[in-house]
Motif scaffolding. Structure first.
Motif, PDB file in Angstrom:
ATOM      1  N   UNK A 190       0.854  -1.186   0.000  1.00  0.00           N
ATOM      2  CA  UNK A 190       0.000   0.000   0.000  1.00  0.00           C
ATOM      3  C   UNK A 190       0.891   1.236   0.000  1.00  0.00           C
ATOM      4  N   UNK A 191       0.792   2.039  -1.068  1.00  0.00           N
ATOM      5  CA  UNK A 191       1.647   3.215  -1.214  1.00  0.00           C
ATOM      6  C   UNK A 191       0.939   4.511  -0.834  1.00  0.00           C
ATOM      7  N   UNK A 192      -0.225   4.410  -0.219  1.00  0.00           N
ATOM      8  CA  UNK A 192      -1.039   5.604   0.015  1.00  0.00           C
ATOM      9  C   UNK A 192      -0.772   6.294   1.346  1.00  0.00           C
ATOM     10  N   UNK A 193       0.163   5.795   2.125  1.00  0.00           N
ATOM     11  CA  UNK A 193       0.493   6.473   3.384  1.00  0.00           C
ATOM     12  C   UNK A 193       1.000   7.885   3.082  1.00  0.00           C
ATOM     13  N   UNK A 194       0.585   8.884   3.864  1.00  0.00           N
ATOM     14  CA  UNK A 194       0.977  10.273   3.579  1.00  0.00           C
ATOM     15  C   UNK A 194       2.485  10.473   3.436  1.00  0.00           C
ATOM     16  N   UNK A 195       3.287   9.795   4.268  1.00  0.00           N
ATOM     17  CA  UNK A 195       4.730   9.993   4.188  1.00  0.00           C
ATOM     18  C   UNK A 195       5.314   9.421   2.892  1.00  0.00           C
ATOM     19  N   UNK A 196       4.720   8.355   2.359  1.00  0.00           N
ATOM     20  CA  UNK A 196       5.181   7.792   1.082  1.00  0.00           C
ATOM     21  C   UNK A 196       4.849   8.749  -0.050  1.00  0.00           C
ATOM     22  N   UNK A 197       3.620   9.253  -0.053  1.00  0.00           N
ATOM     23  CA  UNK A 197       3.203  10.185  -1.100  1.00  0.00           C
ATOM     24  C   UNK A 197       4.024  11.470  -1.032  1.00  0.00           C
ATOM     25  N   UNK A 198       4.267  11.961   0.168  1.00  0.00           N
ATOM     26  CA  UNK A 198       5.046  13.194   0.326  1.00  0.00           C
ATOM     27  C   UNK A 198       6.470  13.010  -0.216  1.00  0.00           C
ATOM     28  N   UNK A 199       7.115  11.897   0.126  1.00  0.00           N
ATOM     29  CA  UNK A 199       8.474  11.664  -0.356  1.00  0.00           C
ATOM     30  C   UNK A 199       8.521  11.514  -1.861  1.00  0.00           C
ATOM     31  N   UNK A 200       7.556  10.779  -2.427  1.00  0.00           N
ATOM     32  CA  UNK A 200       7.510  10.599  -3.877  1.00  0.00           C
ATOM     33  C   UNK A 200       7.256  11.924  -4.585  1.00  0.00           C
ATOM     34  N   UNK A 201       6.415  12.757  -3.985  1.00  0.00           N
ATOM     35  CA  UNK A 201       6.131  14.067  -4.573  1.00  0.00           C
ATOM     36  C   UNK A 201       7.382  14.934  -4.600  1.00  0.00           C
ATOM     37  N   UNK A 202       8.109  14.961  -3.503  1.00  0.00           N
ATOM     38  CA  UNK A 202       9.330  15.771  -3.437  1.00  0.00           C
ATOM     39  C   UNK A 202      10.337  15.352  -4.503  1.00  0.00           C
ATOM     40  N   UNK A 203      10.412  14.044  -4.781  1.00  0.00           N
ATOM     41  CA  UNK A 203      11.378  13.555  -5.753  1.00  0.00           C
ATOM     42  C   UNK A 203      10.857  13.613  -7.188  1.00  0.00           C
ATOM     43  N   UNK A 204       9.628  14.120  -7.348  1.00  0.00           N
ATOM     44  CA  UNK A 204       9.036  14.244  -8.677  1.00  0.00           C
ATOM     45  C   UNK A 204       8.920  15.693  -9.130  1.00  0.00           C
ATOM     46  N   UNK A 205       9.379  16.626  -8.310  1.00  0.00           N
ATOM     47  CA  UNK A 205       9.269  18.037  -8.672  1.00  0.00           C
ATOM     48  C   UNK A 205      10.270  18.399  -9.764  1.00  0.00           C
ATOM     49  N   UNK A 206       9.934  19.444 -10.478  1.00  0.00           N
ATOM     50  CA  UNK A 206      10.860  19.961 -11.496  1.00  0.00           C
ATOM     51  C   UNK A 206      12.212  20.290 -10.881  1.00  0.00           C
ATOM     52  N   UNK A 207      12.221  20.952  -9.723  1.00  0.00           N
ATOM     53  CA  UNK A 207      13.482  21.382  -9.130  1.00  0.00           C
ATOM     54  C   UNK A 207      14.345  20.193  -8.722  1.00  0.00           C
ATOM     55  N   UNK A 208      13.718  19.158  -8.171  1.00  0.00           N
ATOM     56  CA  UNK A 208      14.498  17.970  -7.779  1.00  0.00           C
ATOM     57  C   UNK A 208      15.130  17.326  -9.000  1.00  0.00           C
ATOM     58  N   UNK A 209      14.360  17.180 -10.056  1.00  0.00           N
ATOM     59  CA  UNK A 209      14.910  16.544 -11.251  1.00  0.00           C
ATOM     60  C   UNK A 209      15.930  17.435 -11.952  1.00  0.00           C
ATOM     61  N   UNK A 210      15.732  18.738 -11.887  1.00  0.00           N
ATOM     62  CA  UNK A 210      16.728  19.656 -12.463  1.00  0.00           C
ATOM     63  C   UNK A 210      18.026  19.579 -11.673  1.00  0.00           C
ATOM     64  N   UNK A 211      17.932  19.479 -10.357  1.00  0.00           N
ATOM     65  CA  UNK A 211      19.132  19.369  -9.520  1.00  0.00           C
ATOM     66  C   UNK A 211      19.856  18.042  -9.727  1.00  0.00           C
TER      67      UNK A 211
END
Length: 287
Positions: A190-211
Motif C-alpha cells: 500500500x503506497x497511500x500512506x501520507x509519508x510515502x506520497x510526500x516523499x515521492x512528490x518531493x522527488x518528482x518536482x521539477x526542481x528535484x529533477x533539475x538538480x
C-alpha cells in the motif's frame, strides 16, 4: 528484449505509456520512489524504469529484479506505445499534455542531438516530422500525438488504465501522485500512506529533477542507439530532458500557421472521438 514479455506481465506490473517525449520523467519518479523508498543510486532513470522498446539495445533483462523488488511489488516499465501496441495484462498510467507544449518540448529534446541548433526550424520539424505521423505501420513506429491520445482516451473507463493531465500535475503534484499511489497499490503493498506520497512528490518536482539532471538525460538510450542511428557515439550527451518545467510556452513559441495546423489535426483526429474541439475542452471533460 532479454526475457519473455508475456511472462513478465503475468506478474504485478505497471506500464507508463507516453507520447514522445516531454512528460515521462515526472511520471517515472512516483512509482520508482514508491518501490525504492527514494533510493537515487541509479545512474540514469531508464536503468530502473526500463524502456520496453530499448531494453535489448541497452542489455537489460526485463525479468531481472527491480528496485525494492519483493513479493507482490509492482514492476515498472515505460514505453511510447499507443494502446494498440501496448502490452496487456498490466496497469497503465497515461499522461496527456497540451499538443502545443508537446511539439516544442520534442523539438528541444532532439535539438543538439539529432540536429544542431539553428539547422532545422521548429516549423519544419513540426510540419515535416511531428504532424506527418499517423497510425503506426508496425510496432517499430510511434503513433502520432493525436492517434496516441485518442487510443488511450478510448480506454479511459477500463479498470487498468489511469489517465492524468500534465497540467494537473503542475498545479497540484501531491494530489496527482496520490492518485498514482492508490492506482498501483496492491494487496501486499500500500503506497497511500501520507509519508510515502510526500516523499515521492518531493522527488518528482521539477526542481528535484533539475538538480539531479544527469539521472534523467537519456544517456543510456543515447549510448546504445546513437551509432546504429548514424550519429557520433557521444551525440546529445551534453543535454537532458529537464528543461523549464512550464506549461503554456508552446502557444507563445509557435507561429500562427503552426498553431492553426495543429488545431486542424486535432479537429481531424481527436474531435470525432472525444467530442472536444480543443485540448482545454478535453481537460474540462470528466474522464
Amino acid at each position: 528484449a532479454t526475457g519473455n514479455l508475456k511472462n513478465i506481465l503475468i506478474l504485478s506490473c505497471v506500464v507508463l505509456p507516453s507520447v514522445p517525449v516531454p512528460q515521462l520523467h515526472v511520471l517515472d519518479m512516483p512509482p520508482t520512489s514508491f518501490g525504492s523508498g527514494g533510493d537515487m543510486s541509479f545512474e540514469e532513470i531508464s536503468e530502473v524504469v526500463p524502456w520496453l522498446e530499448l531494453a535489448f539495445d541497452q542489455g537489460q533483462d526485463l525479468e531481472a529484479p527491480q528496485y525494492g523488488d519483493s513479493e507482490g511489488m509492482p514492476r515498472i516499465f515505460k514505453t511510447h506505445a499507443w494502446a494498440g501496441h501496448c502490452p496487456t495484462g498490466c496497469k497503465k498510467v497515461v499522461v496527456f499534455r497540451d499538443p502545443m507544449d508537446v511539439v516544442l518540448s520534442f523539438y528541444k529534446f532532439f535539438e543538439n542531438w539529432f540536429f544542431d541548433e539553428g539547422t532545422i526550424s521548429l516549423e519544419d520539424f513540426a510540419q515535416e516530422f511531428w504532424l506527418a505521423r499517423g497510425v503506426p505501420e508496425s510496432k517499430m513506429n510511434n503513433a502520432s500525438y493525436f492517434v496516441h491520445l485518442v487510443s488511450w482516451y478510448e480506454k479511459r473507463n477500463e479498470d487498468d488504465v489511469l489517465i492524468l493531465f500534465f497540467e494537473d500535475m503542475k498545479d497540484d503534484l501531491e494530489r496527482e501522485v496520490g492518485k498514482i499511489a492508490k492506482f498501483i497499490s496492491t494487496d501486499k503493498h500500500d503506497f497511500t500512506a501520507p509519508e510515502i506520497i510526500k516523499g515521492a512528490t518531493e522527488r518528482s518536482t521539477y526542481q528535484f529533477m533539475k538538480d539531479n539532471e544527469g539521472k534523467f538525460d537519456e544517456k543510456l538510450s543515447k549510448l546504445s542507439r546513437n551509432e546504429p542511428c548514424g550519429l557520433p557515439k557521444d551525440a546529445g550527451m551534453g543535454g537532458g530532458k529537464i528543461k523549464e518545467g512550464k506549461s503554456g510556452k508552446g502557444k507563445l513559441s509557435l507561429s500562427n500557421d503552426l498553431r492553426a495546423a495543429i488545431h486542424a489535426k486535432w479537429i481531424e483526429v481527436v474531435t470525432p472521438i472525444t467530442g472536444c474541439e480543443t485540448y482545454a475542452e478535453l481537460r474540462e471533460k470528466e474522464l
